[in-house]
Each structure stands twice: as structure tokens, then as C-alpha cells.
Write an enzyme that holds these catalytic residues in place. Structure first.
Site, PDB file in Angstrom:
ATOM      1  N   ASP A 188      26.741  41.360  45.453  1.00  0.00           N
ATOM      2  CA  ASP A 188      27.346  40.101  45.897  1.00  0.00           C
ATOM      3  C   ASP A 188      26.702  39.703  47.214  1.00  0.00           C
ATOM      4  OD1 ASP A 188      28.964  40.180  43.736  1.00  0.00           O
ATOM      5  OD2 ASP A 188      30.820  40.614  44.813  1.00  0.00           O
ATOM      6  N   ASP A 225      34.133  35.040  32.631  1.00  0.00           N
ATOM      7  CA  ASP A 225      35.218  35.871  33.172  1.00  0.00           C
ATOM      8  C   ASP A 225      36.385  35.803  32.186  1.00  0.00           C
ATOM      9  OD1 ASP A 225      33.733  36.513  35.410  1.00  0.00           O
ATOM     10  OD2 ASP A 225      34.524  34.871  36.614  1.00  0.00           O
TER      11      ASP A 225
END
Lengths: 251, 206
Positions: A11, A130
Site C-alpha cells: 500500500d 472487494d
């Protein structure tokens, strides 16, 4: 024979890797390029960078770090996070990324998948999904970093995304993400048995055995973040264990 | 000095970055007229479709220059589409002639899904000693392609996917071609690329 892949995910926020990363050899734990090259040496088959910058300024730094990653990384890498046009996608590929991944914007505008695929080839276009279990059964697609339900069914959306031209699905189980309880194999089986393109399993890795479970459920590749970043085990250990179980791995 | 042919078909950046990382001298040239005088090796990269790439090679003058370059004994390295362009022809879209330097015709892989993308291993058929040392049987490289050259007389190594086997390395005299991307294939890929360039430059000098 085509090998199964292990993909560490980083990330990046405002040009810096976030979520603690613990390598003794690391001089700068926040430098995407330095981490990338360590993971390459460890045997990562591919890397995924997720840009979680919230500000426009943060996204602007993306060009710099993607470019410096490309100077030092000689395995394929994907960049995702906030990509909202085919031009942005093309720019990232021109800077050296091999693939781009789109999520929220692909749901809002499925034609973006087709535009990117025409411009860059479907092999360069990953749709990230997701997924969250519905109490009534099945899974629902969430967007905006998992904060917003869409009402879409995950399996139906995955197959629509493939027909729009994406070359790969990055499938994250929101229920398992961060739990270290293992990948959601039912979710993987449901999507892998429906779409023809490779599916990358994400969310839930905690033990080496979890990786084999995801591959058995049909995943072509397995993505993990914290288990690698915190050094719970190394990429090489995972690959060696999977090779022993008979999966074709690049060692 | 290595010249990377930039004929407008695909990304020369990754190849250039790998050569820079290896500490090699290179230059990108969009036309043969831009070739520096001290060229030792021509590198033909490429991603994308065969027919438009073949057309661009022709229009830019590269086609004739590359053929002439190899005929006079100079070395050439083709990567991915750059390797396919060395062949007699391709059946991508309508049959399109290539440079005809490597025997065989490029055809669509009969596998699902396409493209063949990811890490796959090679087996040497006609080992080239320094290259085999860098990348022995079973070494894996990164592939992204939907078309391939069947195994023929110029195949030096082969690769299989599902029930299909194709040429993953071709070699003929001063010409070598890789179907995979050594510049995306990690440490082994970089080592193979380096050894190949050393080998070809020696051949060019001989």
C-alpha cells in the site's frame, strides 16, 4: 507448464509505503522501489502496488515512484488505486507498469474496462473486486475502499468484467482481509469456476497452508501483504512449500 | 553499443531500463539513419500486433536495414513480437510476411484463456552453452503473447502450455530470439539477457 504466482502487495500513500514493513536489510522502509527490489530478490513473481492516497497531491507523486520502481524492478508489477480514465492507465503503463487495476471506477463505468483493454491489451487490465458475504448467501461487490455496497453480485460482476475485456480478476474477501483466518475458498471457487481468466486470491493469509488452499480452490495467483511485510514467513518459504505439494512454482 | 529499434510498436522502456541496469551502452533509434556508427548489436523489441508492426518496420526502413545487417554477419536479438517478426510470416489477422530470417510461421496458440501470460519454463533442444549455463532446463521466464512459432529447425528451446508446445528461444547464426521477456523475468532473465548480448557481440566481432 504455467506457474502459480505469489504476489506481495504494497500500500502506497503519498509516495510512501505504509503498513509497517520489517526487513533487517531495509534502509528506508517507506521507499517503494527499495522494497520492490527486495521482494524481487526474495522470489516474488509479481508485485501489486495499491495507491491509497486520498489527496490529489498524493496521486501526483505516483508518477515519480512508479518510475523509480520501474528502474529497479525486473518482474511484472501492477498499479491500482483511483485510476479513473484510460489516459491515466496508459500513462502508468508508459512509466513502466505492466498492468493497471481498476475497481470503483470500473463498477461506475464498465466501459472503462473496454477502453483500457483496447488501448493496452486485456493482459494489462486487472479488475479488482472487494467481496463481502451476504447473510442470505452469495457475495456483494463493495467499492470505495470497501466502504460502499453496490448491490452487485460478485460472481455476476466478475463475469461481466471479463466480457468487458479485463485479463485478470483480483478478488479480495473483505470478510477475511486482515483476519489471518485463510482465504475465502468458497468465494474463490464460485468465481474461478465461472470466469476463464486468471483469478488472484486476496485477503486472509495467515499460515503457509492457506496459500495451497487458495490454489486448490482455483486461484492462479495468491496475493498477501502483512504476512510478508512482518516477516511471518518469506515468499521463498511459501513457494518451496507449494512446490512440495506439487504446484508448479518458479523457485 | 546496442541499438534498440523503436519502430513505434510498443514499449522500448522496459528493455532500455534492463540494459541500463546491466551497465550496457545503448541508444534508441527510430530510423536506421539514426544508428550510431559504433553499433555492435541490434535489439528488436515489440509488443502488440504483428501486421501493423511489420508495416512500420517496412515504412521506417528498418526492414531492409536489419536484413542487410544480419546478412553481413552482424548480430541481432529479437524479443517477444520482435522475435516473431524475424520469422517468415504470421497468421495474426491476415497472413503477413516477416523478415524471413528465422524458419517458420507464427500462428495463434490454441489454448484458453489467451493470452499465454505468466511464468513458464523452458527446455533446451539445441543448447547454446553460455546461455544454458545462465538458464538451465526448467528456468522460468515471463511470457505475454497469443501467437507463437511452432517448434521448427531454428528452435533452440521450447515451452509448453496446456497441450501446446512452441519455440521459446530461436537461434540461427548471429541471430537469437526470445518469445518471453527476459527484461521482466527477474534475476535469471537479466542474467540470460546479459550473456546473450555478450555472446552476440563476440560473434559480431569475429
Amino acid at each position: 507448464m504455467l506457474m502459480r504466482r505469489i504476489i506481495p502487495c504494497l500500500d502506497v500513500k503519498d509516495g510512501r509505503v505504509v503498513k509497517g514493513i520489517h526487513f533487517k536489510s531495509l534502509r528506508d522502509a517507506g521507499d517503494p522501489a527499495e522494497l520492490a527490489s527486495i521482494y524481487m530478490d526474495e522470489g516474488a513473481d509479481e508485485l501489486t502496488f495499491l495507491d491509497i492516497s486520498a489527496s490529489l497531491e498524493g496521486v501526483r507523486t505516483r508518477h515519480q515512484w512508479v518510475q523509480s520502481v520501474a528502474e529497479r524492478l525486473f518482474v511484472p508489477f501492477t498499479v491500482g488505486g483511483g485510476i479513473s480514465s484510460a489516459d491515466e492507465a496508459r500513462e502508468l503503463i508508459a512509466l513502466g507498469a505492466d498492468k493497471i487495476s481498476i475497481n470503483t471506477k470500473a463498477v461506475a463505468e464498465p466501459e472503462l474496462i473496454t477502453k483500457c483493454a483496447r488501448l493496452l491489451g486485456s493482459q494489462a487490465v486487472v479488475v479488482a473486486i472487494d467481496a463481502k458475504r451476504r447473510p442470505s448467501g452469495g457475495w456483494e461487490v463493495y467499492v470505495k475502499g470497501g466502504t460502499e455496497p453496490t448491490g452487485l453480485d460478485v460472481v455476476a460482476w466478475a463475469s461481466a468484467a471479463v466480457s468487458k475485456g479485463c485479463g485478470e480478476i483480483l478478488l479480495t474477501s473483505m470478510d477475511r482481509d486482515g483476519t489471518t483466518a485463510g482465504y475465502d475458498c468458497e468465494l474463490l471457487e464460485a468465481v474461478c469456476s465461472t470466469v476463464e481468466v486468471p483469478v488472484i486470491a486476496s485477503g486472509g493469509a495467515g499460515e503457509i497452508a492457506h496459500f495451497a488452499e487458495a490454489l486448490r480452490a482455483g486461484a492462479s495467483a495468491v496475493l498477501a501483504a502483512s504476512v510478508f511485510h512482518f516477516g511471518k514467513f518469506s515468499i521463498r518459504q511459501v513457494k518451496e512449500a507449494l512446490a512440495k505439494e506439487g504446484f508448479p512454482m518458479r523457485l | 553499443m546496442i541499438v534498440i529499434v523503436d519502430y513505434g510498436a510498443g514499449n522500448v522502456g522496459n528493455v532500455a531500463r534492463a540494459l541500463r541496469y546491466l551497465g550496457l551502452d545503448w541508444q534508441i533509434a527510430s530510423t536506421p539513419a539514426n544508428m550510431p556508427h559504433d553499433v555492435e548489436l541490434i535489439l528488436l523489441p515489440g509488443v502488440g500486433a504483428f501486421a501493423p508492426a511489420a508495416k512500420k518496420l517496412e515504412e521506417s526502413g528498418w526492414r531492409d536495414s536489419i536484413i542487410e545487417w544480419t546478412r553481413s554477419g552482424h548480430p541481432l536479438l529479437g524479443i517477444c513480437l520482435g522475435m516473431q517478426l524475424l520469422c517468415e510470416c504470421s497468421f495474426e489477422d491476415d497472413p503477413t510476411p516477416g523478415l524471413g530470417l528465422i524458419k517458420g510461421k507464427v500462428s495463434k496458440l490454441d489454448i484458453r484463456p489467451l493470452p499465454h501470460m505468466g511464468w513458464n519454463d523452458i527446455r533446451w533442444l539445441r543448447p547454446i552453452s553460455p546461455l544454458q549455463k545462465a538458464a538451465p532446463d526448467g528456468s522460468a521466464f515471463y511470457f505475454v503473447h497469443s501467437f507463437a512459432l511452432p517448434v521448427g529447425e531454428d528452435a533452440a528451446a521450447e515451452t509448453s502450455v496446456q497441450n501446446v508446445t512452441f519455440s521459446s528461444i530461436v537461434a540461427k547464426g548471429n541471430i537469437i530470439g526470445f518469445q518471453f521477456h527476459p527484461e521482466r523475468s527477474g534475476p535469471v532473465g537479466l542474467r540470460l539477457l546479459q550473456r546473450t548480448i555478450q555472446l552476440l557481440e563476440r560473434k559480431g566481432g569475429a
